[in-house]
Design an enzyme around this catalytic site. Structure first.
Site, PDB file in Angstrom:
ATOM      1  N   SER A   1      -6.705  56.473 -14.361  1.00 46.88           N
ATOM      2  CA  SER A   1      -5.575  56.635 -13.450  1.00 46.88           C
ATOM      3  C   SER A   1      -4.403  57.365 -14.101  1.00 46.88           C
ATOM      4  O   SER A   1      -4.144  57.211 -15.299  1.00 46.88           O
ATOM      5  CB  SER A   1      -5.099  55.246 -12.990  1.00 46.88           C
ATOM      6  OG  SER A   1      -3.878  55.335 -12.279  1.00 46.88           O
TER       7      SER A   1
ATOM      8  N   TYR B   1      -2.013  61.842  -9.268  1.00 45.84           N
ATOM      9  CA  TYR B   1      -1.002  61.873  -8.215  1.00 45.84           C
ATOM     10  C   TYR B   1      -0.159  63.110  -8.490  1.00 45.84           C
ATOM     11  O   TYR B   1       0.269  63.324  -9.621  1.00 45.84           O
ATOM     12  CB  TYR B   1      -0.087  60.653  -8.288  1.00 45.84           C
ATOM     13  CG  TYR B   1      -0.728  59.341  -7.923  1.00 45.84           C
ATOM     14  CD1 TYR B   1      -1.191  59.105  -6.630  1.00 45.84           C
ATOM     15  CD2 TYR B   1      -0.843  58.319  -8.863  1.00 45.84           C
ATOM     16  CE1 TYR B   1      -1.762  57.895  -6.290  1.00 45.84           C
ATOM     17  CE2 TYR B   1      -1.416  57.098  -8.532  1.00 45.84           C
ATOM     18  CZ  TYR B   1      -1.875  56.898  -7.241  1.00 45.84           C
ATOM     19  OH  TYR B   1      -2.447  55.699  -6.902  1.00 45.84           O
TER      20      TYR B   1
ATOM     21  N   THR C   1      -5.700  61.892  -5.465  1.00 50.27           N
ATOM     22  CA  THR C   1      -5.474  60.822  -4.481  1.00 50.27           C
ATOM     23  C   THR C   1      -4.573  61.357  -3.366  1.00 50.27           C
ATOM     24  O   THR C   1      -3.471  61.838  -3.626  1.00 50.27           O
ATOM     25  CB  THR C   1      -4.841  59.596  -5.145  1.00 50.27           C
ATOM     26  OG1 THR C   1      -5.797  59.033  -6.053  1.00 50.27           O
ATOM     27  CG2 THR C   1      -4.476  58.542  -4.118  1.00 50.27           C
TER      28      THR C   1
ATOM     29  N   LYS D   1      -9.695  61.853  -2.940  1.00 47.45           N
ATOM     30  CA  LYS D   1      -9.842  60.408  -2.704  1.00 47.45           C
ATOM     31  C   LYS D   1      -8.864  59.957  -1.624  1.00 47.45           C
ATOM     32  O   LYS D   1      -7.690  60.312  -1.663  1.00 47.45           O
ATOM     33  CB  LYS D   1      -9.564  59.658  -4.010  1.00 47.45           C
ATOM     34  CG  LYS D   1      -9.552  58.140  -3.910  1.00 47.45           C
ATOM     35  CD  LYS D   1      -9.300  57.539  -5.294  1.00 47.45           C
ATOM     36  CE  LYS D   1      -9.242  56.028  -5.253  1.00 47.45           C
ATOM     37  NZ  LYS D   1      -8.000  55.510  -4.656  1.00 47.45           N
TER      38      LYS D   1
ATOM     39  N   HIS E   1      -7.557  52.925  -0.448  1.00 46.50           N
ATOM     40  CA  HIS E   1      -6.714  52.437  -1.535  1.00 46.50           C
ATOM     41  C   HIS E   1      -6.803  50.906  -1.666  1.00 46.50           C
ATOM     42  O   HIS E   1      -5.810  50.234  -1.964  1.00 46.50           O
ATOM     43  CB  HIS E   1      -5.253  52.861  -1.326  1.00 46.50           C
ATOM     44  CG  HIS E   1      -4.564  53.304  -2.580  1.00 46.50           C
ATOM     45  ND1 HIS E   1      -4.430  54.614  -2.939  1.00 46.50           N
ATOM     46  CD2 HIS E   1      -3.989  52.587  -3.582  1.00 46.50           C
ATOM     47  CE1 HIS E   1      -3.774  54.695  -4.093  1.00 46.50           C
ATOM     48  NE2 HIS E   1      -3.500  53.478  -4.504  1.00 46.50           N
TER      49      HIS E   1
END
Length: 348
Positions: free
Chosen positions: A106, A130, A156, A219, A243
């Site tokens: 992440s 992100y 994402t 995603k 999520h």
């Protein structure tokens, strides 16, 4: 206590993690309807098992974007692993490599990309991104990940703003002082508002494409329309995801949305799914409905909370054994034999 199934790890984590950490990991948005529906939707799907098939030799391997993994379960991107175990994402990377599967690290890791890579050299890793208002920080992250040997970039798409997670609001959730979002420390210092960029659009996939030669996986897709746009914009994979029910409440369960997305892409890109997978038979259902692989989020954190890398390996091993058994009992000797004929879709 013998750890027999994933709910045993959940019970352990709930008992032993600090309440603020447990609440953060467990949180769903608003009433948690979608979070809970992710699990319940699997229970509504029924198998159509075939008998007298030779299942004396089982092959549960598969490939995702050309890389072989030992079985079709990877580790979804989740933040702040040090809340679960002192070594954080380093332990996650070690467990994934030991089980020969994919770990999606992440943006919000509590270890640097360099630390994650060094902890498990040669492991199959993708990097979840992100896009931040500070585009230079996002660009630098993408380039670092590629240079360190990450083999996929996971964008994402479902977080222009953070969903309302009531327990986090009540708890005033923030990371303990000794933990940092390691890969964004300097980027956060220049942000007085949320660092996430809510202006991101499909055109930003072209921008990402200009930065990297890595395959791009998107995603957070839940609809036919967005699946078609993803293909049109040249992504190599789609993760059907809500999520973990942490963003828009009362959207579809991911296993229900999977069918629509798989039909829309018609085999042009690989489709994966996360959310609600708690048993090996859930993995079999997801593959029967067209997923190439599933990714687990919260169960990975429960495994870390239990015994770090060793605990996460235990979680993956249980899923692997359950998946192999479910396949055999359904009459499939290899992943290639799994198809929609195995499930009653009318129950969806």
């Amino acid at each position: 206590m013998a750890m027999v199934c994933l709910s045993d790890f959940e019970a352990y984590a709930k008992k032993y993690l600090p309440k603020i950490a447990w609440d953060y990991f467990a949180a769903g948005a608003d009433d948690c309807t979608t979070r809970d529906e992710n699990i319940l939707a699997y229970k509504r799907i029924r198998f159509r098992p075939r008998m007298l098939r030779d299942v004396s030799v089982m092959d549960i391997r598969t490939k995702i974007l050309g890389s072989e993994i030992s079985f079709p379960v990877g580790i979804a991107p989740t933040g702040f692993h040090q809340l679960a175990w002192p070594d954080g994402e380093k332990s996650t990377a070690r467990a994934a490599r030991a089980m020969n599967t994919c770990y999606i690290a992440s943006t919000y890791a509590t270890c640097t990309l360099e630390e994650i890579s060094a902890a498990a050299p040669g492991g199959l890793r993708w990097f979840q991104l992100y896009i931040h208002r500070n585009r230079a920080a996002s660009q630098q992250l993408v380039r670092r990940a590629e240079a360190l040997g990450f083999r996929g970039l996971v964008l994402t798409a479902d977080l222009p703003y953070t969903g309302k997670r009531r327990d986090d609001v009540r708890n005033g959730f923030r990371l303990p002082p000794h933990m940092k979002v390691k890969n964004l420390e300097r980027a956060f210092e220049v942000c007085t508002v949320s660092p996430l960029d809510p202006s991101v659009t499909w055109n930003d996939i072209y921008w990402l494409r200009s930065l990297t030669s890595l395959p791009i996986i998107i995603k957070g897709i839940l609809t036919r329309e967005d699946a078609e746009l993803a293909v049109k914009h040249g992504v190599q994979g789609i993760i059907v995801s809500n999520h973990g029910g942490r963003q828009l409440d009362e959207g579809p369960a991911t296993i229900d949305a999977l069918v629509e997305v798989v039909e829309a892409v018609r085999g042009r890109v690989e489709v994966y799914v996360d959310g609600g997978v708690r048993k090996g038979s859930d993995v079999l259902k997801a593959l029967a409905l067209g997923a190439k692989c599933v990714f687990i989020g919260r169960p990975a954190l429960w495994g870390l909370a239990y015994k770090g890398a060793e605990g996460l390996q235990d979680v993956l091993r249980i899923l692997q054994d359950e998946f192999r058994l479910s396949m055999a009992l359904a009459g499939c000797a290899s992943v290639s034999e799994i198809g929609q004929h195995l499930v009653q879709v009318s129950k969806l």
